[in-house]
Design a protein around this motif. Structure first.
Motif, PDB file in Angstrom:
ATOM      1  N   LYS A   9      -9.483   1.541  55.355  1.00  0.00           N
ATOM      2  CA  LYS A   9      -9.172   2.375  54.567  1.00  0.00           C
ATOM      3  C   LYS A   9      -7.233   2.228  54.488  1.00  0.00           C
ATOM      4  CE  LYS A   9      -9.740   7.642  52.970  1.00  0.00           C
ATOM      5  NZ  LYS A   9      -9.864   8.681  53.469  1.00  0.00           N
ATOM      6  N   VAL A  10      -6.625   2.209  53.758  1.00  0.00           N
ATOM      7  CA  VAL A  10      -4.986   1.690  53.426  1.00  0.00           C
ATOM      8  C   VAL A  10      -4.299   2.961  53.554  1.00  0.00           C
ATOM      9  CG1 VAL A  10      -2.783   0.217  52.088  1.00  0.00           C
ATOM     10  CG2 VAL A  10      -5.594  -1.108  52.834  1.00  0.00           C
ATOM     11  N   SER A  11      -5.013   3.874  52.798  1.00  0.00           N
ATOM     12  CA  SER A  11      -4.108   5.295  52.474  1.00  0.00           C
ATOM     13  C   SER A  11      -5.184   6.234  52.120  1.00  0.00           C
ATOM     14  CB  SER A  11      -3.095   5.203  51.263  1.00  0.00           C
ATOM     15  OG  SER A  11      -3.550   4.903  50.563  1.00  0.00           O
ATOM     16  N   GLU A  12      -5.492   7.269  51.715  1.00  0.00           N
ATOM     17  CA  GLU A  12      -6.108   8.279  51.100  1.00  0.00           C
ATOM     18  C   GLU A  12      -6.586   7.406  49.851  1.00  0.00           C
ATOM     19  OE1 GLU A  12      -7.488  10.541  52.174  1.00  0.00           O
ATOM     20  OE2 GLU A  12      -6.438  10.184  54.545  1.00  0.00           O
ATOM     21  N   ALA A  13      -5.140   7.437  49.231  1.00  0.00           N
ATOM     22  CA  ALA A  13      -6.239   6.521  48.590  1.00  0.00           C
ATOM     23  C   ALA A  13      -6.384   5.348  47.399  1.00  0.00           C
ATOM     24  CB  ALA A  13      -5.018   7.012  46.453  1.00  0.00           C
ATOM     25  N   THR A  14      -6.320   3.980  48.549  1.00  0.00           N
ATOM     26  CA  THR A  14      -6.890   2.663  47.866  1.00  0.00           C
ATOM     27  C   THR A  14      -7.502   2.670  49.993  1.00  0.00           C
ATOM     28  OG1 THR A  14      -4.391   2.743  47.974  1.00  0.00           O
ATOM     29  CG2 THR A  14      -5.391   0.829  48.345  1.00  0.00           C
ATOM     30  N   THR A  15      -8.004   1.937  49.417  1.00  0.00           N
ATOM     31  CA  THR A  15      -9.831   0.565  50.116  1.00  0.00           C
ATOM     32  C   THR A  15      -9.066  -0.450  49.441  1.00  0.00           C
ATOM     33  OG1 THR A  15     -10.825   2.864  50.877  1.00  0.00           O
ATOM     34  CG2 THR A  15     -11.689   1.187  50.929  1.00  0.00           C
ATOM     35  N   ARG A  56     -12.490  -6.372  47.389  1.00  0.00           N
ATOM     36  CA  ARG A  56     -12.538  -5.541  46.121  1.00  0.00           C
ATOM     37  C   ARG A  56     -11.424  -4.118  46.524  1.00  0.00           C
ATOM     38  NH1 ARG A  56     -18.151  -3.696  47.086  1.00  0.00           N
ATOM     39  NH2 ARG A  56     -18.655  -5.772  45.847  1.00  0.00           N
ATOM     40  N   LEU A  57     -10.391  -3.749  45.703  1.00  0.00           N
ATOM     41  CA  LEU A  57      -9.497  -2.656  46.124  1.00  0.00           C
ATOM     42  C   LEU A  57     -10.445  -1.620  45.075  1.00  0.00           C
ATOM     43  CD1 LEU A  57      -7.166  -1.880  46.080  1.00  0.00           C
ATOM     44  CD2 LEU A  57      -6.880  -2.624  43.719  1.00  0.00           C
ATOM     45  N   GLN A  58     -10.763  -0.389  46.009  1.00  0.00           N
ATOM     46  CA  GLN A  58     -10.433   1.103  45.479  1.00  0.00           C
ATOM     47  C   GLN A  58      -9.344   1.792  45.290  1.00  0.00           C
ATOM     48  OE1 GLN A  58     -13.869   1.860  48.245  1.00  0.00           O
ATOM     49  NE2 GLN A  58     -15.684   2.019  46.923  1.00  0.00           N
ATOM     50  N   GLN A  59      -8.838   2.479  43.897  1.00  0.00           N
ATOM     51  CA  GLN A  59      -7.836   2.593  44.212  1.00  0.00           C
ATOM     52  C   GLN A  59      -8.375   3.782  43.510  1.00  0.00           C
ATOM     53  OE1 GLN A  59      -4.684   1.622  45.242  1.00  0.00           O
ATOM     54  NE2 GLN A  59      -3.743   4.042  44.829  1.00  0.00           N
ATOM     55  N   ARG A  60      -8.306   4.935  43.393  1.00  0.00           N
ATOM     56  CA  ARG A  60      -8.079   6.648  43.765  1.00  0.00           C
ATOM     57  C   ARG A  60      -6.798   7.098  42.821  1.00  0.00           C
ATOM     58  NH1 ARG A  60      -8.707   9.967  47.492  1.00  0.00           N
ATOM     59  NH2 ARG A  60      -6.699  11.144  47.561  1.00  0.00           N
ATOM     60  N   LEU A  61      -6.874   6.937  41.587  1.00  0.00           N
ATOM     61  CA  LEU A  61      -6.258   7.135  40.722  1.00  0.00           C
ATOM     62  C   LEU A  61      -5.259   8.696  40.166  1.00  0.00           C
ATOM     63  CD1 LEU A  61      -7.081   4.885  37.679  1.00  0.00           C
ATOM     64  CD2 LEU A  61      -5.163   3.952  39.805  1.00  0.00           C
ATOM     65  N   THR A  62      -6.799   9.801  40.448  1.00  0.00           N
ATOM     66  CA  THR A  62      -6.720  10.807  40.112  1.00  0.00           C
ATOM     67  C   THR A  62      -7.864  11.646  41.159  1.00  0.00           C
ATOM     68  OG1 THR A  62      -7.803  11.626  38.448  1.00  0.00           O
ATOM     69  CG2 THR A  62      -5.772  11.026  38.128  1.00  0.00           C
ATOM     70  N   LEU A  89      -9.748  12.604  39.808  1.00  0.00           N
ATOM     71  CA  LEU A  89     -11.368  12.934  38.977  1.00  0.00           C
ATOM     72  C   LEU A  89     -11.858  11.164  38.927  1.00  0.00           C
ATOM     73  CD1 LEU A  89     -10.942  15.676  36.636  1.00  0.00           C
ATOM     74  CD2 LEU A  89     -11.832  15.817  38.756  1.00  0.00           C
ATOM     75  N   ILE A  90     -10.809  10.252  38.703  1.00  0.00           N
ATOM     76  CA  ILE A  90     -10.993   8.536  38.772  1.00  0.00           C
ATOM     77  C   ILE A  90     -10.176   7.499  39.874  1.00  0.00           C
ATOM     78  CG2 ILE A  90     -10.231   7.018  36.955  1.00  0.00           C
ATOM     79  CD1 ILE A  90      -8.822   9.252  34.910  1.00  0.00           C
ATOM     80  N   ARG A  91     -11.357   7.048  39.948  1.00  0.00           N
ATOM     81  CA  ARG A  91     -11.103   5.973  40.725  1.00  0.00           C
ATOM     82  C   ARG A  91     -11.672   4.111  39.572  1.00  0.00           C
ATOM     83  NH1 ARG A  91     -15.584   5.467  45.072  1.00  0.00           N
ATOM     84  NH2 ARG A  91     -16.369   4.363  43.507  1.00  0.00           N
ATOM     85  N   PHE A  92     -10.696   3.777  40.221  1.00  0.00           N
ATOM     86  CA  PHE A  92     -10.347   2.267  39.529  1.00  0.00           C
ATOM     87  C   PHE A  92     -11.022   1.307  40.529  1.00  0.00           C
ATOM     88  CE2 PHE A  92      -8.020  -1.209  39.156  1.00  0.00           C
ATOM     89  CZ  PHE A  92      -8.893  -2.432  37.751  1.00  0.00           C
ATOM     90  N   ASN A  93     -11.909   0.373  40.189  1.00  0.00           N
ATOM     91  CA  ASN A  93     -12.453  -0.170  41.683  1.00  0.00           C
ATOM     92  C   ASN A  93     -12.429  -2.038  40.601  1.00  0.00           C
ATOM     93  OD1 ASN A  93     -13.411   1.271  42.900  1.00  0.00           O
ATOM     94  ND2 ASN A  93     -14.987   0.628  42.201  1.00  0.00           N
ATOM     95  N   LEU A  94     -11.675  -2.981  41.607  1.00  0.00           N
ATOM     96  CA  LEU A  94     -11.323  -4.415  41.666  1.00  0.00           C
ATOM     97  C   LEU A  94     -12.007  -5.142  42.058  1.00  0.00           C
ATOM     98  CD1 LEU A  94      -9.910  -5.936  38.573  1.00  0.00           C
ATOM     99  CD2 LEU A  94      -7.337  -6.130  40.665  1.00  0.00           C
ATOM    100  N   ASP A  95     -13.164  -6.059  41.249  1.00  0.00           N
ATOM    101  CA  ASP A  95     -13.226  -7.143  42.850  1.00  0.00           C
ATOM    102  C   ASP A  95     -12.858  -8.751  42.066  1.00  0.00           C
ATOM    103  OD1 ASP A  95     -14.483  -4.492  43.859  1.00  0.00           O
ATOM    104  OD2 ASP A  95     -16.724  -6.366  42.832  1.00  0.00           O
ATOM    105  N   ALA A  96     -12.424  -9.397  43.142  1.00  0.00           N
ATOM    106  CA  ALA A  96     -11.260 -10.666  42.842  1.00  0.00           C
ATOM    107  C   ALA A  96     -12.440 -11.092  43.551  1.00  0.00           C
ATOM    108  CB  ALA A  96     -10.439 -10.898  43.203  1.00  0.00           C
TER     109      ALA A  96
END
Length: 305
Positions: A194-200, A238-244, A246-253
């Motif tokens: 967990k990099v920050s409260e919003a980013t993993t 995998r990047l998990q980014q909480r945008l709000t 209510l919304i979380r964005f996932n990106l796998d590379a």
């Protein structure tokens, strides 16, 4: 595209709209698109998935929990090599419902029973019995502390991409610190930070795949192709980014270490094999959690008074 396929394609879009409405009334919706770069492969494919929780209820003084999900998947294939049958093999669909029941047995043990009936096919003709797959899972969880959990059990997957329906399951999850955790399992293992409260960020290794029925079977030599099967083993980040809230964005590379796509007979023996090159794998998804909104409402109303 045949009329039946157009109907199912329309149904897929309608299902997406329905899931959005249901998700606003209940808890969670996950949408995902995955793609492995083609390279010199015989087939280029892309997957679309939608998963929505539409019902959840605590039972027996909250010693049991029941939930229902709607699941839809669409796989589009573009062939760069000749195929024995040139039509109705490029669009495949899967629609199902997942019913799960979690039961707390005591302070350290719980069990989960999951039923997932689904229709899975290219739907190029009228529905067949082979289009229906009765899938089921039973798991047992052991945990003395909230920082770790051991899960084991078995699944019956009528359309398993591994070629045999009965699959064992074992998984060990552990919270290593306030910012990191690990997950060790047969089908996916990972380490998250967990990099920050919003980013993993998560490093992962695992496999995914599909098995669809072919509505109109065809013969190659002395074998009859009845399904199409794909298995991919990959590793990546995998990047998990909480945008709000209510919304979380996932990106796998990641990178596909192994890829196999085949037409199979009724005994899951290979009928036709395609040359699939290993390459970079990309996946993106959006997770909507409407339950957060419902939990915030009382506090928000209090603040506004």
């Amino acid at each position: 595209m045949k009329r039946t396929q157009k109907i199912w394609a329309s149904f897929f879009l309608a299902a997406f709209n329905s899931l959005m409405v249901l998700g606003q009334q209940h808890d969670q919706i996950t949408t995902e698109v995955s793609y492995t770069l083609q390279g010199d492969s015989d087939v280029d494919l892309i997957n679309y998935r939608i998963n929505a929780k539409v019902y959840e209820k605590g039972l027996n003084a909250y010693k049991g929990f029941f939930s229902a999900r709607l699941i839809a998947e669409h796989t589009s294939l573009n062939y760069n090599a000749s195929v024995p049958q040139s039509h109705d093999l490029d669009q495949f669909y899967s629609f199902g419902v997942e019913l799960s029941y979690l039961r707390l047995l005591n302070k350290t043990w719980s069990t989960i029973v999951i039923l997932r009936p689904q229709l899975s096919s290219n739907f190029a003709s009228d529905l067949r019995f082979d289009d229906f797959n009765p899938n089921a899972t039973i798991l047992f969880n052991y945990s003395k502390k909230p920082t770790y959990r051991l899960s084991f059990g078995a699944s019956y997957l009528a359309n398993s991409p591994l070629g045999f329906p009965l699959l064992p399951y074992i998984n060990y999850w552990k919270k290593l610190s306030a910012t990191s955790e690990m997950n060790l399992g047969l089908y996916e293992s990972s380490y998250s930070y967990k990099v920050s409260e919003a980013t993993t960020l998560t490093a992962f290794f695992g496999f995914e795949g599909f098995n669809y029925n072919i509505s109109e079977h065809f013969t190659v030599g002395d074998k009859t192709a009845e399904s199409i099967n794909y298995v991919e083993v990959k590793t990546g980040l995998r990047l998990q980014q909480r945008l709000t809230k209510l919304i979380r964005f996932n990106l796998d590379a990641g990178y596909a270490l192994s890829r196999n796509l085949d037409f199979m007979d009724d005994s899951q023996n290979e009928v036709t094999e395609f040359d699939m090159k290993n390459n970079v794998s990309l996946s993106a998804g959006i997770f909507l959690n409407f339950s957060n909104k419902k939990k915030q409402q009382p506090q928000e109303q209090k603040e506004n008074q």
